[in-house]
Design an enzyme around this catalytic site. Structure first.
Site, short mmCIF file in Angstrom:
data_model
loop_
_atom_site.label_atom_id
_atom_site.label_comp_id
_atom_site.label_asym_id
_atom_site.label_seq_id
_atom_site.Cartn_x
_atom_site.Cartn_y
_atom_site.Cartn_z
N ASP A 30 62.74 26.05 49.05
CA ASP A 30 61.89 25.47 50.09
C ASP A 30 60.44 25.62 49.68
OD1 ASP A 30 62.71 24.92 53.35
OD2 ASP A 30 60.58 24.99 52.78
N LYS A 35 58.58 31.00 54.81
CA LYS A 35 60.00 30.94 55.14
C LYS A 35 60.82 31.65 54.05
CE LYS A 35 62.39 27.10 57.31
NZ LYS A 35 62.65 25.68 57.14
N THR A 86 64.67 14.64 58.12
CA THR A 86 64.45 13.19 58.24
C THR A 86 64.05 12.90 59.69
OG1 THR A 86 66.81 12.90 58.70
CG2 THR A 86 66.09 12.49 56.45
N THR A 123 70.65 13.55 57.00
CA THR A 123 71.13 12.30 57.62
C THR A 123 70.16 11.20 57.23
OG1 THR A 123 72.06 13.54 59.42
CG2 THR A 123 71.67 11.21 59.83
N LYS A 208 78.18 8.97 59.19
CA LYS A 208 77.44 10.03 59.89
C LYS A 208 76.78 9.50 61.17
CE LYS A 208 74.86 13.51 60.90
NZ LYS A 208 75.30 14.83 61.28
N CYS A 264 69.57 16.04 66.75
CA CYS A 264 70.39 15.03 66.06
C CYS A 264 70.65 13.78 66.89
CB CYS A 264 71.71 15.66 65.64
SG CYS A 264 71.47 17.12 64.66
N LYS A 325 71.03 23.27 74.28
CA LYS A 325 72.40 23.74 74.47
C LYS A 325 72.39 25.24 74.20
CE LYS A 325 74.84 23.30 70.29
NZ LYS A 325 75.84 22.57 69.55
N ARG A 332 64.30 21.06 70.63
CA ARG A 332 64.01 19.65 70.37
C ARG A 332 64.75 18.73 71.35
NH1 ARG A 332 64.76 19.57 63.96
NH2 ARG A 332 65.98 21.43 64.45
C1 UGA Z 1 75.56 17.24 66.82
C2 UGA Z 1 77.00 16.91 66.41
O1 UGA Z 1 77.92 17.42 67.38
C3 UGA Z 1 77.32 17.49 65.04
O2 UGA Z 1 78.63 17.08 64.63
C4 UGA Z 1 76.30 16.97 64.04
O3 UGA Z 1 76.50 17.52 62.74
C5 UGA Z 1 74.91 17.35 64.49
O4 UGA Z 1 74.67 16.78 65.81
C6 UGA Z 1 73.94 16.80 63.48
O5 UGA Z 1 73.88 15.58 63.31
O6 UGA Z 1 73.32 17.60 62.76
P1 UGA Z 1 74.34 19.40 67.87
O7 UGA Z 1 73.15 18.51 68.04
O8 UGA Z 1 74.16 20.75 67.27
O9 UGA Z 1 75.46 18.66 66.98
O10 UGA Z 1 74.94 19.66 69.31
P2 UGA Z 1 76.17 19.14 70.19
O11 UGA Z 1 77.06 20.27 70.47
O12 UGA Z 1 76.77 17.93 69.62
O13 UGA Z 1 75.41 18.77 71.55
C7 UGA Z 1 74.41 17.74 71.59
C8 UGA Z 1 73.95 17.50 73.01
O14 UGA Z 1 74.99 16.91 73.78
C9 UGA Z 1 73.55 18.76 73.76
O15 UGA Z 1 72.39 18.50 74.51
C10 UGA Z 1 74.72 19.05 74.67
O16 UGA Z 1 74.38 19.75 75.82
C11 UGA Z 1 75.19 17.63 74.99
N1 UGA Z 1 76.61 17.55 75.36
C12 UGA Z 1 77.58 17.81 74.45
C13 UGA Z 1 76.95 17.18 76.66
O17 UGA Z 1 76.08 16.93 77.51
N2 UGA Z 1 78.27 17.08 76.98
C14 UGA Z 1 79.27 17.32 76.08
O18 UGA Z 1 80.46 17.19 76.46
C15 UGA Z 1 78.91 17.70 74.79
#
Ligand code: UGA
Length: 454
Positions: A30, A35, A86, A123, A208, A264, A325, A332
């Site tokens: 990095d 970091k 990205t 991504t 993706k 994401c 979450k 973010r």
């Molecule tokens: C997401 C994808 O789930 C991963 O597979 C992917 O690799 C990642 O993006 C990425 O592109 O790097 P992430 O952003 O860590 O992962 O979190 P998630 O668990 O998918 O939740 C995303 C959002 O959806 C959160 O705000 C969560 O609260 C919301 N969510 C999720 C809901 O409101 N309801 C659900 O049933 C599930």
């Protein structure tokens, strides 16, 4: 097998640490000296359960190193992963900013040794792999290399498990040599019979985006069904179970809430919409998902205000959870960033607690009083609002909460309580996609909190 991982952000650090756990020698690179110094001292730049131990064990085992020097590790690597950020381009319209990816490609080109596979893990929009190939070929015409795409599907908070036990591994590669290197890298997963899908560069890149956009669509779909449930007296939790048990639909990502956030889904849905427009293949479903989700976060503030009797002016709100979450410190695009300012603008004082997100939240939510724990937020507050479903909020001592509050009102935007339990504890309860309920005496005092939402 030696790996150079360029970028020690979320994806690079977790993937690098997990590859070293497989037994490969990994150097994480990095440009950010602070970091790297912190990582060398065992300090993680992000909160991710299990990561600190995983990194520590592999550093001690001599399989994982951190450096700001790109040239040395790239020269010796069999595979170089590009795992830099990205972000959404500042020009707007959702275009992904590829500055860091292309800069990494140029630097890598200058240091390649024997045959190397350069793998994009970031991504990236469809077509980026080919551009990376072109950049490296132009800079280093004699270099012996291939470009591959290997998108990640890790969820924050569960990333190590997702890496070690993935549903599938997606690889975009177009030569047998590149495919062989990637297959070797993921050989440890063959024991679990993880499918490793080989496809073209473009197909892997699009897979993706399609995955994230589909999941975002699923969430947005159930969120709109939740609105209809409230309007008709149905229960979204039961509807989700009722449809989710159908194997064609699936149970996951059908949990209604305040709208998706994170690093994401918001970024990748926008980027997919943009790619669709550019390619003259509009992604109208995803365009709608983006708009509905943005609106939903704002509507959540109205829902809170309605549940508090139609006005929050002069009132205090105890907010539990700020991150997008649980099990992450990532703020973010968190729904809290949209909801809290509206409540403040409407005249509320906000007291908040989040187990990991407060350091970051302090930069964005200036007017909020940050508290030491959940109960501290409730002191003389007029309502509790659950914005993130951290485990420690799942079984609050409601009697203690009631004694601290000015009014026993619980607004649960993650549906982590059973309405009957909350009402039995003497609270008015508003959740998502379910009827709002109040104990008999509370409904007599505050009828609007019962009927205003729904
Ligand atoms: C997401 C994808 O789930 C991963 O597979 C992917 O690799 C990642 O993006 C990425 O592109 O790097 P992430 O952003 O860590 O992962 O979190 P998630 O668990 O998918 O939740 C995303 C959002 O959806 C959160 O705000 C969560 O609260 C919301 N969510 C999720 C809901 O409101 N309801 C659900 O049933 C599930």
């Amino acid at each position: 097998m030696r790996i150079a991982m360029i970028g020690t952000g979320y994806v690079g650090l977790v993937s690098g640490a997990c590859f070293s756990e497989f037994g490969y020698h990994v150097t994480c690179v990095d440009k950010d000296e602070r970091k790297i110094t912190a990582l060398k001292a065992g300090k993680m730049p992000i909160y991710e359960p299990g990561l600190e131990d995983l990194v520590g064990n592999n550093v001690r085992g001599g399989r994982l190193e951190f450096t700001t020097d790109l040239a040395g590790p790239v020269a010796k690597a069999d595979a170089v992963f590009i795992a830099v950020g990205t972000p959404t381009d500042r020009r707007g319209e959702g275009y992904a900013d590829l500055t860091y990816v292309f800069a990494a490609a140029e630097e890598i080109a200058q240091s390649l040794g024997d045959y190397t596979v350069v793998v994009t893990k970031s991504t990236v929009p469809v077509g980026t792999g080919r551009k990376v190939h072109k950049i490296i070929s132009e800079k280093a015409p004699r270099a012996d290399f291939d470009v591959a795409s290997n998108p990640e599907f890790l969820r924050e908070g569960a990333a190590i498990n997702d890496f070690m036990r993935p549903d599938r591994v997606v690889v975009g590669a177009e030569t047998d040599r590149a495919r062989a290197v990637l297959r070797d890298l993921y050989r440890p997963l063959f024991l679990n019979e993880t499918p490793v899908l080989m496809m073209s560069l473009e197909t892997a890149e699009l897979t993706k985006y399609a995955a994230n956009a589909f999941l975002a669509t699923k969430i947005t779909f159930i969120n709109e069904i939740a609105d209809l449930c409230e309007a008709t007296g149905a229960d979204v939790q039961e509807v989700a179970r009722g449809i989710g048990l159908d194997g064609r639909i699936g149970k996951k990502f059908l949990h209604a809430g305040p709208g998706y956030g994170g690093s994401c889904f918001p970024k990748d849905t926008l980027a997919l919409v943009h790619q669709g427009k550019e390619a003259n293949a509009r992604q109208r479903i995803v365009e709608t998902v983006v708009a509905v989700n943005d609106e939903r976060k704002l509507q959540m503030a109205d829902r809170i205000i309605a549940a508090m009797g139609g006005s929050v002016a002069g009132k205090t709100i105890a907010v539990l959870g700020l991150t997008f979450k649980p099990n992450t410190d990532d703020m973010r695009d968190a729904p809290s960033l949209a909801i809290v300012p509206i409540l403040e603008k409407a005249g509320a004082t906000v007291r908040a607690f989040d187990p990991e997100g407060m350091t970051e939240a302090k930069h964005h939510l200036k007017g909020v009083t940050f508290c030491d724990n959940a109960y501290d937020t409730m002191q003389d507050a007029d309502a509790i609002v659950i914005l993130t479903e951290w485990n420690e909020f799942r079984s609050l001592d409601l009697a203690r909460a009631k004694a601290l509050l000015r009014a026993p009102v619980l607004i649960d935007l993650r549906n982590i309580y059973r309405p009957e339990d909350v009402v039995a504890a003497g609270f008015s309860y508003t959740s998502v996609g379910r009827r709002s309920v109040s104990p008999p005496q509370a409904s007599a005092r505050r009828p609007r909190s019962v009927s205003a939402v729904g």
